[in-house]
Design an enzyme around this catalytic site. Structure first.
Site, PDB file in Angstrom:
ATOM      1  N   VAL A  85      -5.662 -53.976 -10.077  1.00 29.21           N
ATOM      2  CA  VAL A  85      -6.014 -54.774  -8.805  1.00 29.21           C
ATOM      3  C   VAL A  85      -5.002 -53.833  -8.412  1.00 29.21           C
ATOM      4  O   VAL A  85      -3.813 -52.949  -7.879  1.00 29.21           O
ATOM      5  CB  VAL A  85      -5.235 -55.501  -8.197  1.00 29.21           C
ATOM      6  CG1 VAL A  85      -5.586 -55.809  -6.710  1.00 29.21           C
ATOM      7  CG2 VAL A  85      -5.534 -57.259  -9.121  1.00 29.21           C
ATOM      8  N   HIS A 133      -1.853 -52.464  -9.581  1.00 28.56           N
ATOM      9  CA  HIS A 133      -1.594 -53.135  -9.656  1.00 28.56           C
ATOM     10  C   HIS A 133      -1.901 -53.923 -11.163  1.00 28.56           C
ATOM     11  O   HIS A 133      -3.155 -54.093 -11.142  1.00 28.56           O
ATOM     12  CB  HIS A 133      -0.704 -54.434  -9.408  1.00 28.56           C
ATOM     13  CG  HIS A 133       0.030 -55.761  -9.783  1.00 28.56           C
ATOM     14  ND1 HIS A 133       1.018 -55.235  -9.644  1.00 28.56           N
ATOM     15  CD2 HIS A 133      -0.460 -56.796  -9.598  1.00 28.56           C
ATOM     16  CE1 HIS A 133       1.057 -56.529 -10.106  1.00 28.56           C
ATOM     17  NE2 HIS A 133       0.259 -57.259  -9.483  1.00 28.56           N
ATOM     18  N   HIS A 159      -2.746 -64.241  -9.989  1.00 24.19           N
ATOM     19  CA  HIS A 159      -4.948 -63.040  -9.619  1.00 24.19           C
ATOM     20  C   HIS A 159      -5.466 -64.096 -10.513  1.00 24.19           C
ATOM     21  O   HIS A 159      -5.843 -63.679 -11.714  1.00 24.19           O
ATOM     22  CB  HIS A 159      -4.737 -61.910  -9.731  1.00 24.19           C
ATOM     23  CG  HIS A 159      -5.842 -60.915  -9.337  1.00 24.19           C
ATOM     24  ND1 HIS A 159      -5.407 -60.534  -8.108  1.00 24.19           N
ATOM     25  CD2 HIS A 159      -6.729 -60.434  -9.332  1.00 24.19           C
ATOM     26  CE1 HIS A 159      -6.441 -59.717  -7.128  1.00 24.19           C
ATOM     27  NE2 HIS A 159      -7.148 -59.676  -8.436  1.00 24.19           N
ATOM     28  N   ASP A 173     -12.495 -63.256  -8.891  1.00 29.50           N
ATOM     29  CA  ASP A 173     -12.443 -62.976  -7.755  1.00 29.50           C
ATOM     30  C   ASP A 173     -12.481 -64.695  -6.851  1.00 29.50           C
ATOM     31  O   ASP A 173     -12.590 -65.333  -7.470  1.00 29.50           O
ATOM     32  CB  ASP A 173     -14.528 -62.534  -7.667  1.00 29.50           C
ATOM     33  CG  ASP A 173     -14.740 -61.990  -6.101  1.00 29.50           C
ATOM     34  OD1 ASP A 173     -13.595 -61.186  -5.461  1.00 29.50           O
ATOM     35  OD2 ASP A 173     -15.922 -61.841  -6.460  1.00 29.50           O
ATOM     36  N   GLY A 174     -12.130 -63.870  -5.497  1.00 29.81           N
ATOM     37  CA  GLY A 174     -12.157 -64.659  -4.672  1.00 29.81           C
ATOM     38  C   GLY A 174     -10.322 -65.077  -4.558  1.00 29.81           C
ATOM     39  O   GLY A 174     -10.350 -65.925  -3.752  1.00 29.81           O
ATOM     40  N   GLY A 228      -7.989 -63.526  -2.951  1.00 32.86           N
ATOM     41  CA  GLY A 228      -7.341 -63.204  -2.055  1.00 32.86           C
ATOM     42  C   GLY A 228      -7.657 -64.593  -0.893  1.00 32.86           C
ATOM     43  O   GLY A 228      -6.481 -64.794   0.127  1.00 32.86           O
ATOM     44  N   ARG A 229      -9.099 -64.639  -0.771  1.00 34.37           N
ATOM     45  CA  ARG A 229      -9.381 -65.590  -0.047  1.00 34.37           C
ATOM     46  C   ARG A 229      -8.598 -66.967  -0.419  1.00 34.37           C
ATOM     47  O   ARG A 229      -8.546 -67.612   1.108  1.00 34.37           O
ATOM     48  CB  ARG A 229     -10.715 -65.948   0.258  1.00 34.37           C
ATOM     49  CG  ARG A 229     -11.932 -65.139   1.295  1.00 34.37           C
ATOM     50  CD  ARG A 229     -13.345 -64.972  -0.070  1.00 34.37           C
ATOM     51  NE  ARG A 229     -13.493 -64.013  -0.657  1.00 34.37           N
ATOM     52  CZ  ARG A 229     -14.629 -63.916  -0.977  1.00 34.37           C
ATOM     53  NH1 ARG A 229     -15.477 -63.961  -0.347  1.00 34.37           N
ATOM     54  NH2 ARG A 229     -14.749 -62.535  -2.299  1.00 34.37           N
ATOM     55  N   ARG A 265      -5.497 -66.677   0.986  1.00 34.18           N
ATOM     56  CA  ARG A 265      -5.129 -67.431   2.548  1.00 34.18           C
ATOM     57  C   ARG A 265      -5.154 -68.989   2.717  1.00 34.18           C
ATOM     58  O   ARG A 265      -4.382 -69.237   3.903  1.00 34.18           O
ATOM     59  CB  ARG A 265      -5.772 -66.197   2.876  1.00 34.18           C
ATOM     60  CG  ARG A 265      -5.640 -64.690   2.796  1.00 34.18           C
ATOM     61  CD  ARG A 265      -6.414 -62.899   3.200  1.00 34.18           C
ATOM     62  NE  ARG A 265      -7.384 -62.938   3.503  1.00 34.18           N
ATOM     63  CZ  ARG A 265      -8.264 -62.594   2.495  1.00 34.18           C
ATOM     64  NH1 ARG A 265      -7.401 -61.913   2.161  1.00 34.18           N
ATOM     65  NH2 ARG A 265      -9.683 -62.649   2.526  1.00 34.18           N
ATOM     66  N   TYR A 276      -3.083 -54.732   2.253  1.00 32.11           N
ATOM     67  CA  TYR A 276      -2.594 -54.220   1.639  1.00 32.11           C
ATOM     68  C   TYR A 276      -1.196 -53.212   0.911  1.00 32.11           C
ATOM     69  O   TYR A 276      -1.060 -53.488  -0.077  1.00 32.11           O
ATOM     70  CB  TYR A 276      -4.012 -53.549   0.931  1.00 32.11           C
ATOM     71  CG  TYR A 276      -5.341 -54.629   0.567  1.00 32.11           C
ATOM     72  CD1 TYR A 276      -4.798 -55.475   0.152  1.00 32.11           C
ATOM     73  CD2 TYR A 276      -6.289 -53.881   1.234  1.00 32.11           C
ATOM     74  CE1 TYR A 276      -5.919 -56.848  -0.004  1.00 32.11           C
ATOM     75  CE2 TYR A 276      -7.399 -54.964   1.821  1.00 32.11           C
ATOM     76  CZ  TYR A 276      -7.587 -56.447   0.381  1.00 32.11           C
ATOM     77  OH  TYR A 276      -8.052 -57.053   0.230  1.00 32.11           O
TER      78      TYR A 276
END
EC number: 2.7.7.108
Length: 450
Positions: free
Chosen positions: A314, A317, A361, A365-366, A368-369, A372, A398
């Protein structure tokens, strides 16, 4: 004598059994009991529709539009959000991870900045401090001097404190930065406390406003605005009207990719699932995987709801190895439902829950969503409205996560707090604008958008 011995033996056996039962009861109830989030009754879960059959009805036909928004209230709400300050006084520092200037260039720039500062030319000094920090983002002298400038000339003690921390993260024994941060850290902590207090005041005010009929209109528009900004951060290019058209009619939007369509549909399903979880007592792995399964189910059914099995990067990171993800997620769930976490202010708790999941992490994928959505689940449980991070705040969002990765999570918590305050202001503004002349002087002192 034999009877006495037998009696004593029986009594000792009974006592041992009772002690074993008490230990068992304590072990089960204290160590394995699932604590619930003990906050007041949720009041804002109705901001999310339950299902597609319960969608909002508009008094005008839905039309597919390309680049303009014909809805007045929606436009007003969005303009309030995007009008918030988007510049960060230390944004230049967080863009770069490695020095790009020579030692002599950095030194000369820093000396020139100090000279302009002493001569009273603050604007030129600011530009040079920014430049020095951009070409030498790990130089503790630059960071410390820049922080002193912001603190003394701009009275921005929060940004200065962040710079002192960053200086110490690169040079832990920097004397000037140590002295400066010992002074600023308690002040910033007090400012953060006041920010949470302001959020609570606005939230209490909004709870009274939601009883008004006008709030229904605002709520209808804010729901689509939330989806728009949430997928927009990930690069989705649909406009608010386009995604509303998709969700209301089920028809495709011309010129938009299948993935963009599926991102919108998946997020809507995930938000509906969040509403179901609001009154649940426990947030576990099953619920987290369920959120991700809905977020990514339309986009990538194979990896949705499944922990990653590969190494990911990322930016600069590197999240933990995929072999560690299951254990880390177990620990995350334990923290999520712990009394220590739930005793925090709900906004701080929600922000940390967001960051900790992003740091692990766990998905390909996904992340962040999903993070949140968990953040908003916690806020909804605690009686706060869901927060949206605007597309225009993507860089600052970010940057705050990057700073947290360096060891200082406070700027990210502060960012989430500011987003919470921003959303409260949006809802209050919407209700006030919808009922012109119905607000008294006391209410006007709560929020001003003139």
């Amino acid at each position: 004598m034999n009877i006495l011995v037998i009696t004593i033996s029986v009594l000792l056996s009974v006592i041992c059994v009772l002690l074993a039962l008490l230990q068992h009861y304590y072990f089960i109830n204290k160590l394995y009991k699932r604590p619930s989030i003990r906050y007041e009754e949720p009041v804002f879960e109705d901001l999310i529709p339950s299902d597609r059959n319960n969608k909002y009805n508009y008094n005008y036909p839905l039309q597919q539009v390309e680049d303009q928004n014909s809805d007045r209230i929606l436009s007003q709400l969005n303009s309030v959000l995007v009008s918030q300050p988007k510049e960060d006084t230390i944004r230049y520092l967080l863009k770069n991870d490695k020095a790009t200037g020579t030692d002599s260039e950095v030194y000369n720039t820093l000396q020139a900045a100090i000279a302009f500062k002493l001569s009273g030319k603050s604007h030129k000094a600011l530009k040079l401090f920014e430049h020095a920090a951009a070409i030498a983002p790990e130089n503790a002298d630059v960071l410390n001097r820049y922080g002193e400038f912001l603190e003394q000339q701009h009275h921005d003690i929060v940004a200065a404190d962040e710079l002192y921390f960053k200086a110490l993260s690169h040079t832990p024994d920097h004397k000037a930065a140590l002295i400066n941060r010992q002074r600023t850290a308690p002040v910033v902590e007090g400012l953060d406390y006041n920010l949470f207090k302001l959020i609570d005041e606005r939230n209490d005010f909004l709870k009274n406003r939601i009883k008004l009929d006008a709030f229904e209109t605002v709520k209808k528009q804010a729901y689509y605005l939330h989806i728009y900004h949430t997928v927009g951060i990930e690069g989705n290019t649909m406009t608010v009207e386009q995604l509303r058209y998709l969700l209301e009619t089920g028809q495709v939007v011309s010129g938009k990719s299948i993935i963009e369509h599926n991102e919108v549909l998946g997020l809507e399903k995930a938000m509906q699932y969040i509403k179901l979880l609001v009154k649940a007592d426990y947030i576990g792995l099953e619920q987290i995987l369920g959120i991700h399964r809905r977020v990514m189910g339309h986009v990538d059914p194979i990896t949705s709801g499944v922990f990653r099995d590969e190494k990911v990067f990322v930016g600069n990171h590197v999240p933990p190895p995929h072999e560690d993800v299951p254990d880390l997620m177990e620990s995350y769930v334990q923290w999520l439902n712990s009394e220590d976490a739930q005793s925090m202010h709900p906004v701080r708790y929600a922000a940390l829950a967001h960051y900790k999941l992003v740091d692990i992490h766990p998905f390909t994928d996904g992340n962040g969503r999903t993070s949140r959505l968990i953040m908003n689940l916690i806020l909804l449980k605690a009686g706060y409205p869901p927060v949206m991070v605007l597309k225009e705040q993507r860089e600052k969002y970010y940057d705050a996560l990057k700073t947290a990765n360096m060891g200082d999570v406070r700027p990210f918590v502060r960012f989430v707090a500011q987003c919470t305050l921003q959303i409260l202001d949006m809802y209050i503004y919407g209700t006030i604008r919808s009922i012109e002349g119905s607000i008294d002087e006391e209410d006007k002192n709560i929020i001003k958008f003139e």
